[in-house]
Design a protein around this motif. Structure first.
Motif, PDB file in Angstrom:
ATOM      1  N   GLU A 138       3.442   2.018  -1.506  1.00  0.00           N
ATOM      2  CA  GLU A 138       2.793   2.052  -2.896  1.00  0.00           C
ATOM      3  C   GLU A 138       3.029   1.052  -3.685  1.00  0.00           C
ATOM      4  O   GLU A 138       2.117   0.959  -4.738  1.00  0.00           O
ATOM      5  CB  GLU A 138       3.660   3.282  -3.551  1.00  0.00           C
ATOM      6  N   THR A 149      -2.028  -6.587  -1.820  1.00  0.00           N
ATOM      7  CA  THR A 149      -2.122  -5.219  -2.232  1.00  0.00           C
ATOM      8  C   THR A 149      -3.376  -4.264  -1.626  1.00  0.00           C
ATOM      9  O   THR A 149      -3.566  -3.266  -1.872  1.00  0.00           O
ATOM     10  CB  THR A 149      -2.401  -5.094  -3.640  1.00  0.00           C
ATOM     11  N   SER A 194      -1.442  -2.476 -10.974  1.00  0.00           N
ATOM     12  CA  SER A 194      -2.066  -2.179 -10.079  1.00  0.00           C
ATOM     13  C   SER A 194      -3.028  -3.165  -9.703  1.00  0.00           C
ATOM     14  O   SER A 194      -3.270  -3.431  -8.466  1.00  0.00           O
ATOM     15  CB  SER A 194      -2.342  -0.821 -10.126  1.00  0.00           C
ATOM     16  N   SER A 227       8.411  -2.189 -10.036  1.00  0.00           N
ATOM     17  CA  SER A 227       7.337  -1.189 -10.220  1.00  0.00           C
ATOM     18  C   SER A 227       8.069   0.089 -11.114  1.00  0.00           C
ATOM     19  O   SER A 227       7.294   0.920 -11.580  1.00  0.00           O
ATOM     20  CB  SER A 227       6.696  -0.530  -9.092  1.00  0.00           C
ATOM     21  N   CYS A 274      -2.827  -0.442  -2.826  1.00  0.00           N
ATOM     22  CA  CYS A 274      -1.617  -0.119  -3.224  1.00  0.00           C
ATOM     23  C   CYS A 274      -1.664   0.437  -4.590  1.00  0.00           C
ATOM     24  O   CYS A 274      -2.307  -0.155  -5.508  1.00  0.00           O
ATOM     25  CB  CYS A 274      -0.585  -1.170  -3.041  1.00  0.00           C
ATOM     26  N   LYS A 275      -1.199   1.731  -5.109  1.00  0.00           N
ATOM     27  CA  LYS A 275      -1.322   2.323  -6.219  1.00  0.00           C
ATOM     28  C   LYS A 275      -0.304   1.574  -7.199  1.00  0.00           C
ATOM     29  O   LYS A 275      -0.863   1.282  -8.267  1.00  0.00           O
ATOM     30  CB  LYS A 275      -0.603   3.767  -6.112  1.00  0.00           C
ATOM     31  N   SER A 276       0.883   1.283  -7.041  1.00  0.00           N
ATOM     32  CA  SER A 276       1.536   0.549  -8.114  1.00  0.00           C
ATOM     33  C   SER A 276       1.406  -0.920  -8.195  1.00  0.00           C
ATOM     34  O   SER A 276       1.211  -1.517  -9.343  1.00  0.00           O
ATOM     35  CB  SER A 276       3.099   0.689  -7.734  1.00  0.00           C
ATOM     36  N   GLY A 277       1.166  -1.334  -7.022  1.00  0.00           N
ATOM     37  CA  GLY A 277       0.943  -3.256  -6.974  1.00  0.00           C
ATOM     38  C   GLY A 277       1.736  -4.428  -7.499  1.00  0.00           C
ATOM     39  O   GLY A 277       1.384  -5.342  -7.080  1.00  0.00           O
ATOM     40  N   GLU A 293       0.097   0.334 -16.490  1.00  0.00           N
ATOM     41  CA  GLU A 293       0.049   0.797 -14.949  1.00  0.00           C
ATOM     42  C   GLU A 293      -1.261   0.276 -14.300  1.00  0.00           C
ATOM     43  O   GLU A 293      -1.088  -0.261 -13.135  1.00  0.00           O
ATOM     44  CB  GLU A 293       0.012   2.275 -14.946  1.00  0.00           C
ATOM     45  N   GLU A 294      -2.236   0.390 -15.173  1.00  0.00           N
ATOM     46  CA  GLU A 294      -3.615   0.063 -14.541  1.00  0.00           C
ATOM     47  C   GLU A 294      -3.372  -1.544 -14.188  1.00  0.00           C
ATOM     48  O   GLU A 294      -3.943  -1.883 -13.293  1.00  0.00           O
ATOM     49  CB  GLU A 294      -4.678   0.304 -15.419  1.00  0.00           C
TER      50      GLU A 294
END
Ligand code: TXA
Ligand code: MG
Length: 318
Positions: free
Chosen positions: A26, A145, A278, A190, A167-170, A274-275
């Motif tokens: 993630e 990522t 990522s 993260s 990857c979601k969290s990045g 969060e965006e």
């Protein structure tokens, strides 16, 4: 031929045969091998050109596995594991002798986490050993990522990248060690500091190399593009200063156009941290491929994930 594949059976086979496989998590892609295979672990260090003193994170399938590899689990470590695993927190705990010294750089502690990615959790359940996996980038470069980032770095030096999408969290996991039973943050990541404090109370951050030889990976210059990169709170002024150069801009939410900018990436128009996290490393990978003279990066708000993003940007610009 591309080394990117979704073939889980092949990944299991390679890992069982002491080979390396890049795996999705993630946070970022990891370069994984059997922790008990000297051949695989040496290959991880060699492939990354990573110094042996910089220890690796051990990825386990479930909380129960902890007692196989660590001596004791402080009360607050238990609370953190229960609150955040599977997820982007790495705990540094006293190791049992079953953990090879090569993994820990000779230290008596081991860094461990359960990653939160369905494919990699499935993979870990099919293996009879945990996976050592540092981020799948050459030493000091930007973490990957996306599967393509890993392929671009290593080409045929590794046999397979297990594709798990972006990857979601990045950004990497938050690393927490323990001194006299009290948790200390060695690497921002993260999981935001505020979320950790909600579980264990006020926590100290010791993430500068001078004060935290405990985490030898926290080098001042790290996560770095090849292109010269600067960090600023005032993009307009920086653009004016460098206007004769070919400028790339990495901004949080600024959508103004300026003719002096050759290439620009907005991390989150809606100002969502969060965006932004990522997208951060993919943005740096993209900017680094544009043959720019300079990348101007804008500092983000200094709370929540913004703190972790600023930490990475500072290390990228050292
Ligand atoms: O999100 C992540 O943590 C990713 C994914 C793949 O899980 N992994 C990752 O690994 O970022 P790496 O090797 O790039 O960073 C591991 C960091 C290094 O800074 C290392 O010094 C620190 O963890 N570390 C590992 N073992 C340690 C130990 N026993 N004591 C203190 N620091 C340790
Ligand atoms: Mg790394």
């Amino acid at each position: 031929m591309s080394i990117i594949s979704t073939d889980l059976t092949k990944a299991v086979e390679l890992l069982n045969n002491d080979e390396l496989v890049a795996i999705p998590t993630e946070t970022v892609y990891g370069l994984a091998g059997n922790i008990f295979s000297e051949k695989a672990v040496k290959a991880i260090f060699e492939t990354k050109a990573r110094p042996f003193f910089n220890p690796l994170i051990v990825h386990i399938p479930n909380i129960e596995y902890l007692e196989t590899i660590v001596e004791t689990v402080p009360e607050k470590a238990k609370l953190l594991a229960e609150a955040f695993w599977p997820g982007p927190i790495t705990l540094v705990l006293k190791k049992k002798s079953i953990i090879p010294d090569l993994i820990t750089g000779g230290k008596d502690t081991v860094a461990v986490r359960i990653p939160n990615h369905p494919i990699t959790l499935n993979l870990l359940k099919q293996l009879e050993f945990p996976l050592a996996a540092p981020s799948a980038n050459p030493f000091n470069r930007i973490s990957p990522t996306k599967a393509e980032h890993v392929e671009n770095y290593f080409k045929d030096k590794i046999q397979m990248v297990l594709d798990g999408g972006a990857c979601k969290s990045g950004i990497e996991s938050t690393i927490i060690g323990f001194e006299n039973g009290e948790p200390i943050i060695y690497r921002l990541g993260s999981t935001p500091v505020e979320a950790i404090e909600a579980v264990v109370g006020t926590i100290e951050v010791k993430n500068k190399k001078e004060v935290a030889p405990e985490a030898p990976g926290m080098l001042e210059r790290h996560y770095a593009p090849k292109t010269k990169t600067i960090l600023t709170t005032n993009i307009a002024e920086a653009i004016e200063t460098y206007k004769d150069l070919k400028i790339g801009l990495l901004t949080y939410n600024d959508i103004l156009n300026d003719d002096a900018i050759a290439y620009k990436i907005v991390l989150s128009e809606g100002k969502n941290l969060e965006e932004a996290a990522s997208k951060l490393y993919d943005a740096l990978h993209q900017l680094d491929q544009q043959q720019l003279d300079i990348i101007i990066a804008e500092q983000l708000p200094d709370y929540g994930l913004g703190k972790s993003i600023n930490d990475r940007l500072q290390r990228a610009t050292k």
